[in-house]
Scaffold this active site. Structure first.
Site, mmCIF file in Angstrom:
data_model
loop_
_atom_site.group_PDB
_atom_site.id
_atom_site.type_symbol
_atom_site.label_atom_id
_atom_site.label_comp_id
_atom_site.label_asym_id
_atom_site.label_seq_id
_atom_site.Cartn_x
_atom_site.Cartn_y
_atom_site.Cartn_z
ATOM 1 C CB THR A 187 -0.951 0.058 1.230
ATOM 2 O OG1 THR A 187 -0.141 0.062 2.422
ATOM 3 C CG2 THR A 187 -1.903 -1.105 1.275
ATOM 4 N N GLY A 188 2.127 1.114 0.314
ATOM 5 C CA GLY A 188 3.028 2.268 0.384
ATOM 6 C C GLY A 188 3.480 2.710 -1.001
ATOM 7 C CE1 TYR A 193 -4.177 -3.166 11.899
ATOM 8 C CE2 TYR A 193 -5.779 -2.227 13.431
ATOM 9 C CZ TYR A 193 -4.593 -2.123 12.723
ATOM 10 O OH TYR A 193 -3.831 -0.991 12.835
ATOM 11 C CG ASN A 223 -9.530 6.116 15.014
ATOM 12 O OD1 ASN A 223 -9.469 5.754 16.196
ATOM 13 N ND2 ASN A 223 -10.169 5.434 14.114
ATOM 14 C CB VAL A 267 -23.168 9.481 8.072
ATOM 15 C CG1 VAL A 267 -23.196 9.144 9.555
ATOM 16 C CG2 VAL A 267 -22.347 10.734 7.808
ATOM 17 C CG PHE A 268 -21.727 3.381 7.023
ATOM 18 C CD1 PHE A 268 -22.525 2.633 6.163
ATOM 19 C CD2 PHE A 268 -20.539 3.921 6.537
ATOM 20 C CE1 PHE A 268 -22.138 2.411 4.845
ATOM 21 C CE2 PHE A 268 -20.145 3.704 5.225
ATOM 22 C CZ PHE A 268 -20.955 2.948 4.377
HETATM 23 N N1 NAD Z 1 -3.662 5.026 10.354
HETATM 24 C C1 NAD Z 1 -4.150 4.791 11.570
HETATM 25 O O1 NAD Z 1 -5.168 5.372 11.966
HETATM 26 C C2 NAD Z 1 -3.461 3.816 12.504
HETATM 27 C C3 NAD Z 1 -3.984 3.651 13.788
HETATM 28 C C4 NAD Z 1 -3.368 2.756 14.662
HETATM 29 C C5 NAD Z 1 -2.238 2.069 14.258
HETATM 30 N N2 NAD Z 1 -1.750 2.245 13.008
HETATM 31 C C6 NAD Z 1 -0.565 1.480 12.637
HETATM 32 O O2 NAD Z 1 0.422 2.354 12.116
HETATM 33 C C7 NAD Z 1 1.174 1.689 11.114
HETATM 34 C C8 NAD Z 1 1.189 2.504 9.831
HETATM 35 O O3 NAD Z 1 -0.149 2.605 9.347
HETATM 36 P P1 NAD Z 1 -0.550 3.563 8.130
HETATM 37 O O4 NAD Z 1 -1.865 4.149 8.439
HETATM 38 O O5 NAD Z 1 0.589 4.450 7.785
HETATM 39 O O6 NAD Z 1 -0.794 2.477 6.988
HETATM 40 P P2 NAD Z 1 -0.141 2.301 5.545
HETATM 41 O O7 NAD Z 1 -0.848 1.158 4.878
HETATM 42 O O8 NAD Z 1 -0.100 3.600 4.826
HETATM 43 O O9 NAD Z 1 1.343 1.862 5.919
HETATM 44 C C9 NAD Z 1 1.727 0.519 6.113
HETATM 45 C C10 NAD Z 1 2.962 0.285 5.275
HETATM 46 O O10 NAD Z 1 3.396 -1.062 5.484
HETATM 47 C C11 NAD Z 1 3.723 -1.626 4.227
HETATM 48 N N3 NAD Z 1 3.549 -3.074 4.349
HETATM 49 C C12 NAD Z 1 2.401 -3.782 4.425
HETATM 50 N N4 NAD Z 1 2.666 -5.090 4.527
HETATM 51 C C13 NAD Z 1 4.028 -5.205 4.518
HETATM 52 C C14 NAD Z 1 4.903 -6.306 4.586
HETATM 53 N N5 NAD Z 1 4.445 -7.564 4.665
HETATM 54 N N6 NAD Z 1 6.238 -6.076 4.568
HETATM 55 C C15 NAD Z 1 6.725 -4.803 4.461
HETATM 56 N N7 NAD Z 1 5.929 -3.720 4.374
HETATM 57 C C16 NAD Z 1 4.590 -3.926 4.403
HETATM 58 C C17 NAD Z 1 2.776 -0.994 3.236
HETATM 59 O O11 NAD Z 1 3.245 -1.057 1.900
HETATM 60 C C18 NAD Z 1 2.708 0.433 3.761
HETATM 61 O O12 NAD Z 1 3.707 1.240 3.204
HETATM 62 C C19 NAD Z 1 0.560 0.304 10.956
HETATM 63 O O13 NAD Z 1 1.290 -0.601 11.738
HETATM 64 C C20 NAD Z 1 -0.832 0.469 11.533
HETATM 65 O O14 NAD Z 1 -1.351 -0.738 12.031
HETATM 66 C C21 NAD Z 1 -2.338 3.090 12.112
#
Ligand code: NAD
Length: 312
Positions: free
Chosen positions: A35-36, A141, A170, A200-201
């Site tokens: 997703t990055g 998750y 969040n 809005v759900f």
């Molecule tokens: N966005 C939020 O609200 C939120 C809230 C709580 C926790 N988090 C945590 O923060 C972290 C970052 O989340 P984000 O919102 O930036 O999401 P995001 O999807 O933008 O970032 C996740 C990154 O991990 C990479 N990735 C996924 N699977 C992988 C793998 N198997 N090996 C290597 N890279 C992999 C993706 O390509 C992506 O770049 C995550 O661990 C997420 O669980 C996010």
């Protein structure tokens, strides 16, 4: 400091990488780019396209760059996808974290782990939720993140390491992925920009702890420097309803969006907010960006790019 950021091409990881580079750290990114986007990063940053599920590649990279700290953000973040395929979720979010811990052990690095606060505490948790509550996640998750946290605690006990857990609220802001826990902010901004009615759900009274990505980055930098183990909620402590969020986005846009109401989604939490007393006392960290200011920055970013047109 030498820092390895897993998931560094993601929404939060790319902001963190920018901030660490800015203060002079030597940053390497490991990301499978599922997703990055590598294009989010400074062209000078080395991006290794590997998966955290590949223990050998991970340890080999760690042995080559010898990071002092690994900020572990790589994860599958889509809560609904975790319900559809819990094993795939656990493969990355649990086993991937164990692989990171083993790579860290090989080079004596500390791990700062991005866990969840929003998807951890469960439907009956007191609000705001303190870290001491027993987590009762509502989806695979959250269970996987909690399981990964347990491994981190175990490694600290077994090996005397100083690994750290940040339970994020969040998170929203520029570059946001709409599939994430706070994806609703990006989606609403996109719909409002396109002049479409946001869906809005339920009745829109459900609340979340929306925290700006810049404040999250600051929490990571503080935890990196803190150097001691711990589990900290990282949020604002303030619950905000979906309708209030929409009203704030409308104020930024200069017109009030008319929501479309749809039936509540089964399994969705009604309320979530994090008690941040511990992070304030121990890390001397608190969220500084008001929701209005953070939304204005996010809306401006959405305006400058391709608005997301998802039905939410
Ligand atoms: N966005 C939020 O609200 C939120 C809230 C709580 C926790 N988090 C945590 O923060 C972290 C970052 O989340 P984000 O919102 O930036 O999401 P995001 O999807 O933008 O970032 C996740 C990154 O991990 C990479 N990735 C996924 N699977 C992988 C793998 N198997 N090996 C290597 N890279 C992999 C993706 O390509 C992506 O770049 C995550 O661990 C997420 O669980 C996010």
């Amino acid at each position: 400091m030498r820092v390895l950021v897993t998931g560094g091409a993601g929404f939060i990881g790319s902001h963190l990488t920018d901030a660490l580079l800015e203060r002079g750290d030597a940053v390497t990114v490991l990301d499978d780019l599922s997703t990055g986007l590598a294009g989010r990063l400074d062209p000078g940053v080395a991006v290794h396209r590997e998966s955290v599920t590949d223990a050998v590649a991970l340890t080999r990279l760690a042995e080559r760059i010898r990071p002092e700290v690994i900020c572990h953000l790589a994860a599958r973040i889509d809560v609904r996808a975790s319900v559809a395929d819990p094993a795939a979720d656990a493969g990355v979010n649990v086993v991937g974290t164990i692989n990171v811990l083993e790579a860290a052990r090989a080079v004596d690095a500390r791990v700062v782990f991005a866990s969840t606060g929003g998807a951890l505490y469960g439907a009956d948790a007191e609000i705001p939720s303190p870290e001491g509550l027993t987590p009762e996640p509502e989806a695979p998750y959250g269970t996987a993140k909690y399981c990964a946290e347990q491994y981190i605690g175990l490694y600290n006990r077994l090996y005397g390491t100083g690994h750290t857990v940040l339970r994020l609220g969040n998170v929203y802001g520029p570059r946001q992925d709409p599939a994430g826990e706070a994806g609703v902010v990006a989606i609403f901004c996109g719909r409002v920009l396109l002049g479409r009615r946001p869906t809005v759900f339920g009745d829109g009274a459900q609340t979340r702890d929306y925290v700006y990505v810049g404040d999250i980055v600051e929490a990571f930098r503080t935890a990196v420097d803190h150097g001691r183990p711990g589990v900290w909620n990282i949020g604002t402590g303030v619950p905000t309803s979906v309708l209030d969020l929409l009203e704030l986005i409308g104020r930024t846009a200069g017109h009030a969006p008319e929501p479309l109401f749809a039936p509540a989604r089964p399994g969705e939490l009604q309320h979530s907010a994090l008690d941040v007393t511990r992070a304030t006392a121990e890390l001397k960290w608190c969220a500084r960006t008001s929701l209005a200011a953070g939304i204005a920055k996010t809306y401006k970013w959405a305006e400058a790019g391709e608005p997301i047109d998802a039905k939410c």
